[in-house]
Design an enzyme around this catalytic site. Structure first.
Site, PDB file in Angstrom:
ATOM      1  N   ILE A   1      42.937  21.908  21.795  1.00 46.86           N
ATOM      2  CA  ILE A   1      43.195  23.021  22.560  1.00 46.86           C
ATOM      3  C   ILE A   1      44.520  22.977  22.589  1.00 46.86           C
ATOM      4  O   ILE A   1      45.035  23.985  22.237  1.00 46.86           O
ATOM      5  CB  ILE A   1      42.365  23.114  24.043  1.00 46.86           C
ATOM      6  CG1 ILE A   1      40.877  23.279  23.881  1.00 46.86           C
ATOM      7  CG2 ILE A   1      43.052  24.192  24.584  1.00 46.86           C
ATOM      8  CD1 ILE A   1      40.213  23.182  25.162  1.00 46.86           C
TER       9      ILE A   1
ATOM     10  N   ARG B   1      41.317  21.640  33.527  1.00 49.12           N
ATOM     11  CA  ARG B   1      40.528  21.270  34.874  1.00 49.12           C
ATOM     12  C   ARG B   1      41.246  21.444  36.168  1.00 49.12           C
ATOM     13  O   ARG B   1      42.512  20.755  35.956  1.00 49.12           O
ATOM     14  CB  ARG B   1      39.819  19.984  34.686  1.00 49.12           C
ATOM     15  CG  ARG B   1      38.687  20.063  33.915  1.00 49.12           C
ATOM     16  CD  ARG B   1      37.569  20.678  34.293  1.00 49.12           C
ATOM     17  NE  ARG B   1      36.115  20.609  33.400  1.00 49.12           N
ATOM     18  CZ  ARG B   1      36.078  21.504  32.509  1.00 49.12           C
ATOM     19  NH1 ARG B   1      36.784  22.584  32.309  1.00 49.12           N
ATOM     20  NH2 ARG B   1      35.046  21.425  31.788  1.00 49.12           N
TER      21      ARG B   1
ATOM     22  N   ASP C   1      43.466  28.815  35.679  1.00 49.62           N
ATOM     23  CA  ASP C   1      42.198  29.387  35.252  1.00 49.62           C
ATOM     24  C   ASP C   1      41.134  28.588  36.013  1.00 49.62           C
ATOM     25  O   ASP C   1      40.048  29.096  35.838  1.00 49.62           O
ATOM     26  CB  ASP C   1      42.082  29.326  33.753  1.00 49.62           C
ATOM     27  CG  ASP C   1      40.813  30.131  33.444  1.00 49.62           C
ATOM     28  OD1 ASP C   1      40.367  31.056  33.883  1.00 49.62           O
ATOM     29  OD2 ASP C   1      40.098  29.788  32.440  1.00 49.62           O
TER      30      ASP C   1
ATOM     31  N   GLU D   1      36.327  24.589  42.562  1.00 50.17           N
ATOM     32  CA  GLU D   1      36.151  26.030  42.220  1.00 50.17           C
ATOM     33  C   GLU D   1      34.244  26.123  42.379  1.00 50.17           C
ATOM     34  O   GLU D   1      33.541  25.246  42.069  1.00 50.17           O
ATOM     35  CB  GLU D   1      36.523  26.276  40.851  1.00 50.17           C
ATOM     36  CG  GLU D   1      35.746  25.298  39.523  1.00 50.17           C
ATOM     37  CD  GLU D   1      36.226  25.952  38.269  1.00 50.17           C
ATOM     38  OE1 GLU D   1      37.379  25.872  38.168  1.00 50.17           O
ATOM     39  OE2 GLU D   1      35.794  26.206  37.324  1.00 50.17           O
TER      40      GLU D   1
ATOM     41  N   HIS E   1      38.261  31.007  35.674  1.00 50.56           N
ATOM     42  CA  HIS E   1      37.920  30.123  34.672  1.00 50.56           C
ATOM     43  C   HIS E   1      37.078  30.829  33.544  1.00 50.56           C
ATOM     44  O   HIS E   1      36.067  30.861  33.014  1.00 50.56           O
ATOM     45  CB  HIS E   1      36.649  29.154  35.222  1.00 50.56           C
ATOM     46  CG  HIS E   1      36.328  27.857  34.438  1.00 50.56           C
ATOM     47  ND1 HIS E   1      36.067  26.733  34.908  1.00 50.56           N
ATOM     48  CD2 HIS E   1      36.674  27.543  33.179  1.00 50.56           C
ATOM     49  CE1 HIS E   1      36.057  25.818  33.887  1.00 50.56           C
ATOM     50  NE2 HIS E   1      36.294  26.293  32.970  1.00 50.56           N
TER      51      HIS E   1
ATOM     52  N   GLY F   1      38.682  30.311  30.476  1.00 52.95           N
ATOM     53  CA  GLY F   1      39.094  29.848  29.155  1.00 52.95           C
ATOM     54  C   GLY F   1      38.230  30.392  27.768  1.00 52.95           C
ATOM     55  O   GLY F   1      38.794  30.769  26.834  1.00 52.95           O
ATOM     56  N   SER F   2      36.987  29.920  27.995  1.00 48.16           N
ATOM     57  CA  SER F   2      36.184  30.226  26.560  1.00 48.16           C
ATOM     58  C   SER F   2      35.400  31.653  26.706  1.00 48.16           C
ATOM     59  O   SER F   2      34.534  31.613  25.797  1.00 48.16           O
ATOM     60  CB  SER F   2      35.246  28.910  26.531  1.00 48.16           C
ATOM     61  OG  SER F   2      34.239  29.116  27.673  1.00 48.16           O
TER      62      SER F   2
HETATM   63  C1  DGY Z   1      34.698  23.830  29.099  1.00 49.54           C
HETATM   64  O1  DGY Z   1      33.941  24.065  27.954  1.00 49.54           O
HETATM   65  O2  DGY Z   1      34.689  22.982  29.286  1.00 49.54           O
HETATM   66  C2  DGY Z   1      35.138  25.090  29.940  1.00 49.54           C
HETATM   67  O3  DGY Z   1      36.081  24.751  30.862  1.00 49.54           O
HETATM   68  C3  DGY Z   1      34.251  26.007  29.844  1.00 49.54           C
HETATM   69  O4  DGY Z   1      34.688  27.068  29.165  1.00 49.54           O
END
Ligand code: DGY
Length: 320
Positions: free
Chosen positions: A159, A239, A263, A268, A286, A288-289
């Site tokens: 990432i 995280r 995020d 959380e 959260h 991100g994905s």
């Molecule tokens: C992960 O895949 O670890 C993410 O935090 C979830 O989007």
């Protein structure tokens, strides 16, 4: 022949659920709420596989009590800090995760945090929504430019490297801190730092992209924040556990950190309530994905891992 039984602890995207139902007898958590340890254990009775997600806590105690029928655990995430991997190993249960497929989406989100925090997007949006915007003004909500600045990436994994690629499009100078330098083919000109002392003072922007867990717990603490240049922008799409929240909040109040984009949060969906009171923090839940393409790919990869283990093969997505 009866299908193997799969416990799915959360609702998953429709295409992923359809494939799961095609190949497995699915035990579905239709309410899509977090299951307690007792509920996970009850539903795992007789299951061949568990497909879990961040938020589920598969700690050593729960894993030790899993029924013998469970042959594999897959998590719908790249992060696996919610699973006690050593306990799973001790039980001989392989754990799969979803690396690679979410790197682009998560890096996009990190760039969104950088832009939003630097350009005060949260404040602007709140102003317009509240009907308090009285019109354009030369000195209104002045932020800091992103293009051409120095970006420090803590954790130059998949990432982090995608974020570096995107940041190069903004002519940012990329520096990174990690346990070891990358081969140049992966670093692509990003500058490695073996120490916080050389790294942090350069970070006009600091993005946290390292995994969670004990090794990185509260990595961004008061001492490291003090080494940043005054007015730095900090973002976290990794995280929540990477940040000492009290230290970041203090720095956001003094201006040592001009703005932050977050995020993810320790504990959380609860977060330190002070974040909500600070105008100079851009907060997301959260995400991100969270794109359709990525979440489908994550689900398919998690199922690939389960399929492989149950058919006696080595999955390509075992946690390292
Ligand atoms: C992960 O895949 O670890 C993410 O935090 C979830 O989007």
């Amino acid at each position: 022949m009866p299908k193997p039984v799969l416990l799915m602890t959360r609702r998953l995207p429709p295409a992923v659920e359809a494939r799961a139902r095609r190949d497995y007898e699915v035990r579905q958590n239709s309410d899509d709420r977090l299951l307690s340890a007792a509920e996970i254990l009850r539903n795992a009775e007789g299951a061949d596989a568990i497909l879990c997600a961040p938020g589920d806590r598969l700690d050593a105690d729960l894993i030790a009590r899993l029924p013998q029928s469970v042959k594999v655990i897959a998590t719908f995430s790249v992060g696996f800090d919610h699973i006690d991997i050593a306990a799973a190993r001790a039980r001989g249960i392989p754990v799969c995760h979803t690396p690679d497929v979410l790197s682009v989406a998560t890096a996009e989100l990190a760039m969104l945090l950088i832009l939003a925090a630097a350009r005060r997007a949260g404040e602007g949006e709140r102003l317009v929504r509240a009907g308090r915007w009285t019109g354009w003004a030369p000195t209104q909500l002045l932020g800091t430019q992103v293009s051409g600045k120095r970006l420090g990436i803590f954790g130059m994994g998949r990432i982090g490297r995608e974020l570096a690629r995107i940041a190069r499009g903004f002519q940012m100078e990329v520096h990174y801190r990690d346990v070891a330098p990358l081969p140049e083919a992966l670093a692509q000109g990003a500058v490695y730092h073996a120490s916080d002392e050389s790294f942090l003072p350069l970070c006009q922007f600091l993005s946290l992209n390292a995994p969670g867990g004990e090794a990185t717990r509260k990595w961004l603490n008061a001492e490291r924040i003090a080494r940043l240049p005054r007015g730095a922008v900090v973002v976290n799409a990794a995280r929540g556990s990477l940040i000492d929240d009290a230290a970041l909040i203090a720095a956001l109040k003094t201006g040592q950190v001009a703005a932050a984009g977050l995020d993810v949060y320790e504990g959380e969906p609860d977060l330190n309530p002070e974040y909500r009171t600070l105008e100079n923090v851009f907060l997301l839940p959260h995400l991100g994905s969270a794109t359709v393409e990525t979440r489908d790919a994550m689900g398919f990869l998690a199922l690939d891992g389960i399929d492989a283990v149950l058919s006696g093969k080595t999955p390509r997505n075992l946690v390292p």
